[in-house]
Design an enzyme around this catalytic site. Sequence first.
Site, mmCIF file in Angstrom:
data_model
loop_
_atom_site.group_PDB
_atom_site.id
_atom_site.type_symbol
_atom_site.label_atom_id
_atom_site.label_comp_id
_atom_site.label_asym_id
_atom_site.label_seq_id
_atom_site.Cartn_x
_atom_site.Cartn_y
_atom_site.Cartn_z
ATOM 1 N N GLU A 1 1.765 5.750 12.396
ATOM 2 C CA GLU A 1 0.286 5.483 13.193
ATOM 3 C C GLU A 1 0.104 3.826 13.463
ATOM 4 O O GLU A 1 -0.624 3.635 14.128
ATOM 5 C CB GLU A 1 -0.826 5.750 12.093
ATOM 6 C CG GLU A 1 -1.992 5.591 12.253
ATOM 7 C CD GLU A 1 -3.111 6.100 11.120
ATOM 8 O OE1 GLU A 1 -4.131 5.371 11.028
ATOM 9 O OE2 GLU A 1 -2.840 6.839 10.422
ATOM 10 N N ASP A 2 1.016 2.987 12.569
ATOM 11 C CA ASP A 2 0.862 1.771 12.811
ATOM 12 C C ASP A 2 1.908 1.093 13.357
ATOM 13 O O ASP A 2 1.750 -0.267 13.824
ATOM 14 C CB ASP A 2 0.821 1.231 11.349
ATOM 15 C CG ASP A 2 -0.502 1.415 10.414
ATOM 16 O OD1 ASP A 2 -1.503 1.808 11.115
ATOM 17 O OD2 ASP A 2 -0.463 1.260 9.337
ATOM 18 N N ASP B 1 -3.240 8.625 -1.351
ATOM 19 C CA ASP B 1 -3.815 7.639 -0.606
ATOM 20 C C ASP B 1 -5.143 7.141 -0.497
ATOM 21 O O ASP B 1 -5.392 5.616 -0.654
ATOM 22 C CB ASP B 1 -3.284 7.960 1.013
ATOM 23 C CG ASP B 1 -3.776 6.941 1.922
ATOM 24 O OD1 ASP B 1 -3.399 5.802 1.897
ATOM 25 O OD2 ASP B 1 -4.017 7.323 3.161
ATOM 26 N N HIS C 1 0.738 -1.120 -0.039
ATOM 27 C CA HIS C 1 -0.030 0.077 -0.044
ATOM 28 C C HIS C 1 0.758 1.410 0.245
ATOM 29 O O HIS C 1 0.672 2.138 -1.027
ATOM 30 C CB HIS C 1 -1.142 0.082 1.132
ATOM 31 C CG HIS C 1 -1.587 1.375 1.481
ATOM 32 N ND1 HIS C 1 -2.706 1.942 0.377
ATOM 33 C CD2 HIS C 1 -1.556 2.142 2.561
ATOM 34 C CE1 HIS C 1 -3.082 3.062 0.982
ATOM 35 N NE2 HIS C 1 -2.214 3.228 2.242
#
Length: 626
Positions: free
Chosen positions: A86-87, A148, A57
């Site tokens: 964020e992840d 995105d 992604h």
Amino acid sequence: MEKDYDKIIRQKAQEVFDAMAPRVTPEEMAKLHQAFELALEAHREQKRKTGEPYILHPIAVARIAARELRLEAHPVMAAFLHDVVEDNKNYTIGDIRDRFGEDVAFLVRILTKQKKEKYDVSQQVDNYRQMLNSVEYDIRALLVKLADRLHNMRTLSSMRPDKQMKIAGETDYFYAPLANRLGLYHVKIELENLSLRFRCPHEYDELASKIARDEEHQRVRLSKFCCQIRDVLTDAGIQAEVYVEYRQPCSVWRKMRKYGDDFNHLKHRHFTNVVFPSVEGVSDKDMALRIYSVLTDRFREKPGGIINYIDSPKENGYQSFHVKLLADFGRWQEVHISSRAMLVQSQFGCMADRSEDNIARWIEKFKNVLRDLSRRGREGVDFMDNVVASFYNDDIMTFTPKGKAIVLPQRSTVLDFAYEVFPGLGVNAKYARVNGYLTSIKAPLHRGDVVEIFTDPDVHPQPDWLDSVVTYKAKKAITGYLERQPKPKYHRCPICHPIPGDEIIGFREADATVTVHKRDCQEGIRLASSQGDRIVSVDDFTDGDNLYPASIVVTAIDRYHLFIDLVDCITNTLHLTIDSFNTDTVDSIVTCVIAFNVHSYAELKSIMTHISEIPGVDEVKRKAGA
């Protein structure tokens, strides 16, 4: 056979590097590789809903940013890194800053959803606000976010239906209009179509099938039409690409709703593109007009079928010369005449011209409204509605009598025009002339309208004006004016319309104001029987010199000059302005309903007495509920 994802990942990342190679320095290329390797490590354990490695992604987003949007090194690095913080708890914005510098860290921070225990309205609205506020600095974060979103939409089929609806709704409301406003027409079209596909899959599939069938059915004669255009231009020494382009399902769906047509009766499901290279020493406009002249020598032109988007480009930068020509098979064909440079502008929007002035203009347009919204403390959905109204509609170009162009969103009214020209013009706007015709200030405007505003110092914004404007500037000015006015202590019942001097009763509302009813009002009686504890005495129901609408019914014997005598009594003797005067005559009996404004019931009684003394008048009474 199991896929070799390591090989696929490296190949797709290399596509990004290859796209960036012609426009970055060796140092920037090294940083791009480092950004990819960091993202690869951070997402190593993650999978997408499809089961594929998550890193595909960020690579896809970076590829869109590099190849489709042609962004520079820093935003492409941010595209690789946009989900890292964020992840993965092992990485912070500080880590990004240390490795890639302040600029890349800023972009990643804007692209990182901020988690809170409590959101003002919703996480979605906070994320919108966060991205839009980034425009205080520059526009690149929005462009990376569009990349995105575009990849998320392209891979949305792996999501549950509820997630598809959420993401498609966000796309319709925010991202597709944003792409349109930034001039990224192709991105806008793709986002809209993907959104429709996942929101209404059956409707989308049906439209796609109809378009495909129509394209096949029309192929031969449209191909012949293109060849004829090409031959005519070649004979005139003009080289150009000529091809037919079918509108996408979402565009067709929108036109069907707008015009109320079914697919078979919808006009212009496709259009013919004539694209020419820029010629040294000849402006693109001159070349477009030359092509128009050559084509209209061969094909009949539909009267009024021209739209000149070259001299009057859309606010998103779109330029072209549109004309409708009659093909030999007897159908009007929409033809778009554009230079290649115009198509590049349409594809890459605000990034097509990479001059600092160009980017600065776009940033400033966003910044001014965002700054004002922030100053006024707009929150939640109100915040988003104001931004959407300001930036995300298609545009119309209107003009002042002196020829100054005023660009407004579609569905704008005369009031929007007035406030756009100058706020003071809107505050006292009374009526207008549009293309020379007398028009209400609430009338909608259309592309090309010439608008002249007439003012009156005694006219001021009214609450219902808010229902007749769409631009943020007009809404802000009207709301601001209304908020500065003293808050009324009383509200009049909208059914019985009491005026000072009537026999009245009040009912206290939750906000401590009082709604006043006439004592014979059926709604007041109903409330008294069920909510008697809310009843309050009203002894001072007056607002100084305020006027209140009132209507009377006059019954008279028809005679010569009766209408003149009634008007003379009201306007010259009583000095009142008539709002409406309706008459009906049956067998020499005249019934008149006259509406005007009064200060009090006593004044209304005096008026009724004066009118009753006019010869021939038999009865004067107050209209029920007025």
